[in-house]
Scaffold this motif. Sequence first.
Motif, short mmCIF file in Angstrom:
data_model
loop_
_atom_site.label_atom_id
_atom_site.label_comp_id
_atom_site.label_asym_id
_atom_site.label_seq_id
_atom_site.Cartn_x
_atom_site.Cartn_y
_atom_site.Cartn_z
N GLY A 61 0.94 -1.28 -0.11
CA GLY A 61 0.18 0.01 0.11
C GLY A 61 0.76 1.19 -0.03
O GLY A 61 1.89 1.31 -0.39
N GLY A 62 0.26 2.24 0.40
CA GLY A 62 1.13 3.64 0.57
C GLY A 62 1.26 4.13 -0.75
O GLY A 62 0.94 3.72 -1.64
N PHE A 63 2.46 5.13 -0.55
CA PHE A 63 2.94 5.85 -1.89
C PHE A 63 4.07 6.32 -1.74
O PHE A 63 4.89 6.29 -0.74
N VAL A 64 4.67 6.44 -3.01
CA VAL A 64 6.14 7.17 -2.90
C VAL A 64 6.07 8.03 -3.89
O VAL A 64 5.71 7.82 -5.13
N ARG A 65 5.98 9.31 -3.89
CA ARG A 65 5.59 10.51 -4.77
C ARG A 65 6.60 11.70 -4.70
O ARG A 65 7.10 12.10 -3.23
N ASP A 66 6.79 12.34 -5.41
CA ASP A 66 7.39 13.65 -5.54
C ASP A 66 8.77 13.51 -4.76
O ASP A 66 9.17 14.10 -3.74
N VAL A 67 9.53 12.84 -5.79
CA VAL A 67 10.96 12.73 -5.27
C VAL A 67 11.92 13.19 -6.22
O VAL A 67 11.75 13.05 -7.38
N PHE A 68 12.99 14.00 -5.79
CA PHE A 68 13.67 14.78 -6.61
C PHE A 68 15.27 14.50 -6.40
O PHE A 68 15.72 14.54 -5.36
N VAL A 69 15.93 14.15 -7.30
CA VAL A 69 17.33 13.64 -7.40
C VAL A 69 18.16 14.51 -8.22
O VAL A 69 17.87 14.54 -9.54
#
Length: 453
Positions: free
Chosen positions: A317-325
Amino acid sequence: MATRRVALAMVLALALCAVGIGASSRGPGCRKHVKRITDYGAVGDGKTLNTAAFARAVADLSRCAGDGGAALVVPAGRWLTGPFNLTSHFTLYLRHGAEILASQDLNDWPLIAPLPSYGRGRDEPGPRYSNFIGGSNLTDVIISGQNGTINGQGQVWWDKYRAKELTYTRGYLLELLYSRDIIISNVTFVDAPSWNLHHTYCNNVTISGVTILAPIHSANTDGIDPDSSSHVKIEDCYIVSGDDCIAVKSGWDEYGIRFNMPSQHIVVRRLTCISPTSAMIALGSEMSGGIQDIRVEDSIAINTESAVRIKSGVGRGGFVRDVFVRNLRLHTMKWVFWMTGNYGQHPDNSSDPKALPVVTGINYIDVLAENVTMAGRMEGIPNDPYTGICMSNITAHLAPKAKKLQWNCTDVQGVASGVWPKPCPQLGAVGKPCTFPEDELVIGPPELPKCTY
């Protein structure tokens, strides 16, 4: 009458605080009251067990919380102790040559409850061993000094873990829970039993100028793990690890979904990482409360398995979003880009197959890698693709024995510009240059306290 008794107790506590405690030279963030661990009978010979002395010191100095706070100074020497907790408005200050040693006798490590967002111990069901240094519901905590060392003496734990001789989950070297306004700087952490720094359900955390060292084949010695925490700044750190140098987490499967506290607004910059079997920075695998607004820049990885890796799977579940590298320099990598949508390890051997993660908005800008075995291994989830992946200005120079297939992509979607080797078709669409937020997250004080005790 009750109000008068409370007021009298507060006055008495402040009066006791003022007795026999030396005052420091004050400055922003510096404590009014100072004592040495030797004032509580501790012996720094590396053999005498000082658990009671650390407990007495923290209990004594906790009375100074309302009167300018207190610092506990650990002088040069080798100070053996079992686990101990910190208190609010408190500084643990390690002078040059100071080394706090964790007891290797498991009987000195009491059992504590599992984290609610994990539901059980991470290694084994049920409770877990205490963390070496801990604390809960704290405000204004500093661990600093002149680059002294906190040594978990973890070999006995790694050996027992690998031999399956542990009934309970290993403790972490430092774990703070439900706390805020934390500063960890100019300290070396060595040989943790498991994860090193684990701040969980915390807010406003600064980790600066920290060195973390463990053998590269030690068991699960993550460097820094922000977990269900917000506004975290990690900068100018050097980590050699047997696992991920940094792992952002937010709870495990159904427990993390129910607890529902994301990790968010996290800055990582000027990190140097060495971890041949793991990632420079991992997002997950325990990410069921969500991960968002992660900013990574100006960092170096040497002989490390992958750069910024996403680890998730069905049931998380959950989310991973708006990652900036942006602006990574990578030397000797197995995979530059790695996303894993089939990461296993579920609590209680059960998970909800309908609990699918949402992974979107992942941006990589200005990445230069050399001696690379494979540019990208990008694996989303069938019927739940990872979307919004953006790559721009990326070059991976291949190792002499690099794989012929440089990109292996399934269930991912994105755009690329200025990427070499040429990415897989799923990431081959030409799009606008990737973005990086221009606003500065306000985390911690403008400058670290400059205190000498």
